[in-house]
Enzyme design. Structure first.
Site, PDB file in Angstrom:
ATOM      1  N   SER A 167      -8.821 -44.515  20.635  1.00 20.44           N
ATOM      2  CA  SER A 167      -8.171 -44.261  21.415  1.00 20.44           C
ATOM      3  C   SER A 167      -6.845 -45.150  22.563  1.00 20.44           C
ATOM      4  CB  SER A 167      -8.018 -42.953  22.175  1.00 20.44           C
ATOM      5  OG  SER A 167      -6.968 -42.537  23.498  1.00 20.44           O
ATOM      6  N   TYR A 219     -13.156 -38.774  28.572  1.00 28.81           N
ATOM      7  CA  TYR A 219     -13.296 -39.254  27.288  1.00 28.81           C
ATOM      8  C   TYR A 219     -12.445 -41.058  26.949  1.00 28.81           C
ATOM      9  CZ  TYR A 219     -10.223 -38.436  23.407  1.00 28.81           C
ATOM     10  OH  TYR A 219      -9.483 -39.268  22.210  1.00 28.81           O
ATOM     11  N   LYS A 254     -13.692 -44.350  24.686  1.00 30.35           N
ATOM     12  CA  LYS A 254     -13.510 -44.834  23.539  1.00 30.35           C
ATOM     13  C   LYS A 254     -13.037 -46.070  23.990  1.00 30.35           C
ATOM     14  CE  LYS A 254     -12.173 -40.819  20.694  1.00 30.35           C
ATOM     15  NZ  LYS A 254     -12.627 -41.166  19.768  1.00 30.35           N
TER      16      LYS A 254
END
Length: 254
Positions: free
Chosen positions: A147, A160, A164
């Protein structure tokens, strides 16, 4: 020669998180290029729907339920592929979780553990299993869906984003060490994409408007716009590409 660069006929491709979103779009595209696609996610019935539709459109797909956060399930998944299909040429690590949206300091231990288990440990374990299988057959290609949050953390998406960033470093580590096995390992870094997964952002009009104001193309991506980047990286067109991180974000990080 160039017309066959994206031909995946005879190859077996495993796509995780394949029941919807980027995973489903990728599985459909790889099947359309001739790959026998193994679809994996948590729920068998959702995978069966995608597999049946791929078959109805002339492709080949096998649906196997397996949770990316379950080590035993991942091992069983790869063993089934070896037994039933005899090889694994492509792995697309796409399944991920983002259970917490809020201030980073309020992230509880359960959310940290779940996000790390699926987004980091699951990717690592499945990549290890796949790379060893690919080594034995002479090579293969792995693509991790990371991401743009791995480059710069998203607001209220701390854990999160951290996972990533780890996926980006993992991609480079595997690329360096698996290169001598003729296993190429790359990553795709999507920007905001119109999926159920991203709904925590997209359903908040003010947040979405603020984000899109920073995107030169002024819109979200569709899952079908991320999938071609994966196709490129697993195909012969990218035969000398490994350790790369391909950003697909409408210009957000430009």
């Amino acid at each position: 020669m160039t017309t066959r660069l994206f031909d995946l006929t005879g190859r077996v491709a495993l796509v995780t998180g394949a029941s919807r979103g980027i995973g489903e779009a990728t599985a459909r595209l790889l099947a359309g290029q001739g790959a026998h696609v193994v679809l994996a996610s948590r729920k068998q019935e959702e995978l069966d729907r995608v597999a049946q539709d791929i078959g109805a459109n002339g492709g080949r797909a096998t649906a196997i339920a397996a949770h990316q956060g379950d080590s035993a399930a991942l091992k069983h998944l790869v063993e089934r592929i070896a037994t039933e299909l005899g090889r694994l040429d492509i792995l697309v690590n796409n399944a991920a979780t983002n259970p917490y949206f809020g201030h980073v300091t309020d992230t509880d231990a359960g959310m940290i553990d779940k996000t790390l288990q699926v987004n980091v440990k699951g990717y690592f374990e499945l990549s290890s299993l796949a790379a060893k299988m690919m080594k034995a057959q002479g090579g293969g290609a792995i693509v991790n869906i990371a991401s743009i949050n791995g480059l710069s953390p998203g607001m209220f998406q701390g854990i999160y984003s951290i996972t990533k960033a780890a996926v980006i470093n993992m991609t480079q580590s595997f690329a360096k060490e698996c290169g001598p096995w003729h296993v190429r390992v790359n990553a795709v870094l999507p920007g905001l994409t119109d999926t159920k997964f991203a709904s925590a952002l997209t359903r908040q009009e003010a947040v979405l408007k603020g984000f899109l104001s920073q995107v030169p193309l002024q819109r979200m991506a569709l899952p079908e716009e991320i999938a071609p980047a994966v196709l490129y990286l697993v195909s012969d067109a990218a035969s000398y590409v490994t350790g790369a991180c391909l950003t697909v974000d409408g210009g957000y990080t430009a």
